[in-house]
Motif scaffolding. Structure first.
Motif, short mmCIF file in Angstrom:
data_model
loop_
_atom_site.label_atom_id
_atom_site.label_comp_id
_atom_site.label_asym_id
_atom_site.label_seq_id
_atom_site.Cartn_x
_atom_site.Cartn_y
_atom_site.Cartn_z
N HIS A 80 0.85 -0.99 0.09
CA HIS A 80 0.18 0.08 -0.02
C HIS A 80 0.96 1.20 0.15
CE1 HIS A 80 -3.38 2.30 1.99
NE2 HIS A 80 -3.32 2.71 0.95
N LEU A 82 1.35 5.48 -1.24
CA LEU A 82 0.75 6.66 -1.62
C LEU A 82 1.73 7.69 -2.14
CD1 LEU A 82 -0.84 7.59 1.88
CD2 LEU A 82 -2.06 6.44 -0.38
N GLU A 101 -2.88 6.74 -5.21
CA GLU A 101 -2.80 5.54 -4.16
C GLU A 101 -2.51 4.19 -5.18
OE1 GLU A 101 -5.43 3.62 -0.59
OE2 GLU A 101 -6.47 4.22 -2.31
N THR A 103 -2.44 -0.22 -4.11
CA THR A 103 -2.70 -1.28 -3.19
C THR A 103 -2.25 -2.45 -3.78
OG1 THR A 103 -4.92 -1.64 -4.25
CG2 THR A 103 -4.73 0.16 -2.45
N TRP A 109 -1.89 2.64 -10.12
CA TRP A 109 -2.35 3.98 -9.25
C TRP A 109 -3.68 4.32 -9.63
CZ3 TRP A 109 1.01 5.42 -5.54
CH2 TRP A 109 2.49 4.70 -5.60
N ARG A 112 -6.75 9.62 -5.93
CA ARG A 112 -7.79 9.90 -4.90
C ARG A 112 -8.23 11.16 -4.70
NH1 ARG A 112 -8.01 5.61 -1.22
NH2 ARG A 112 -9.90 6.71 -0.80
N MET A 146 -8.43 10.42 2.39
CA MET A 146 -7.81 10.38 1.33
C MET A 146 -8.43 11.22 0.13
SD MET A 146 -5.50 7.14 0.90
CE MET A 146 -4.96 6.01 2.31
#
Length: 271
Positions: A80, A82, A101, A103, A109, A112, A146
């Motif tokens: 995870h 950012l 973001e 995950t 990506w 957000r 976020m």
């Protein structure tokens, strides 16, 4: 204070647009982070996101085909990540990505928030919150989800680190010197008799590690008084300390690691 920031040579280190330049992947490193499930150091650079393969003694990547400029980068948890920054050459979208973001360990990506509005050059995820310093405005901002953001202060922060035990305690670097906040970044007070620091990181064991513009390292147990440690011998680009107290730093063209509290540094990976 804004005039002082503009005049400080190191303040421009992360703010320069070099989108037409070419070079090695270790040029213009802006963020470092250790993925907790593998212990692998990840490197956010002007030329994409890379992973250090310690066994092979080399960088792996770029991790995805999104070879963008990762100006801000932080690890929020296993796989995870950012980040913030700018589109790569030939990519569509606004010039500032806001918060993005991943995950899946950087393979893909998602935007957000704040696309086209914020350019975070420093990011940190701690206590379930995202903290960011917007280089475009000087705003220090915090988000719980976020997507919506609270601007807590303006005009001073270059880099920052959040206490591992208290979401309200934040140490920041400014052109006037390091400053401490005890109200979550809503206000900062300059630390007296402290060295001029450029980059800071606060590990989970409670130690603050910092680098000055010349690459000299300092450590602190209370985030107010600093003890000189070792030196990189060059202007640093990024700094990170992991949960084991290892210190990772980048200078132009190379990565370094300390396993003794920033007293000595060795090339990383070592082969």
């Amino acid at each position: 204070m804004a005039a002082l920031l503009a005049a400080a040579g190191w303040w421009a280190l992360r703010a320069t647009d070099t989108s037409d330049q070419a070079g090695g992947v270790l040029e213009h490193v802006h963020g470092l982070g250790v993925e907790p499930s593998t212990g692998a150091l990840h490197v956010g650079s002007h030329y994409g996101l890379f992973r250090v393969d310690e066994d092979a003694g080399a960088l792996a990547g770029p991790i995805s085909d999104r070879v963008q400029d990762f100006m801000g980068f932080t690890v929020a948890g296993p796989d995870h990540f950012l980040a913030s920054g700018h589109p790569g050459k030939g990519q569509d979208g606004p010039s500032s990505l806001g918060l993005i973001e991943s995950t899946d360990g950087g393979q893909s990506w998602t935007n957000r928030s704040l696309a086209g509005q914020a350019d975070f050059h420093a990011l940190e995820y701690r206590h379930g919150l995202v903290y960011g310093a917007d280089a475009a405005t000087g705003d220090f901002m915090v988000s719980e989800d976020m997507e919506t953001w609270e601007t807590r202060s303006t005009g001073a922060v270059f880099d920052f680190a959040v206490s591992p035990t208290d979401p309200g305690t934040v140490i920041a670097t400014t052109a006037e010197g390091p400053a401490l906040s005890t109200d979550g970044g809503r206000s900062f007070a300059l630390l007296e008799n402290a060295p001029l620091l450029m980059l800071v990181s606060w590990d989970t064991q409670g130690t603050v590690t910092a680098l000055d513009p010349g690459g000299t390292a300092y450590t602190s147990k209370d985030a107010t008084s600093f003890v000189r440690a070792g030196s990189l011998g060059a202007q640093p680009e990024a700094l990170h300390t992991d949960d084991e107290g290892h210190v990772y730093a980048s200078v132009e063209g190379g990565l370094w690691r300390s396993t003794d509290g920033a007293r000595t540094f060795a090339r990383y990976p070592s082969r």
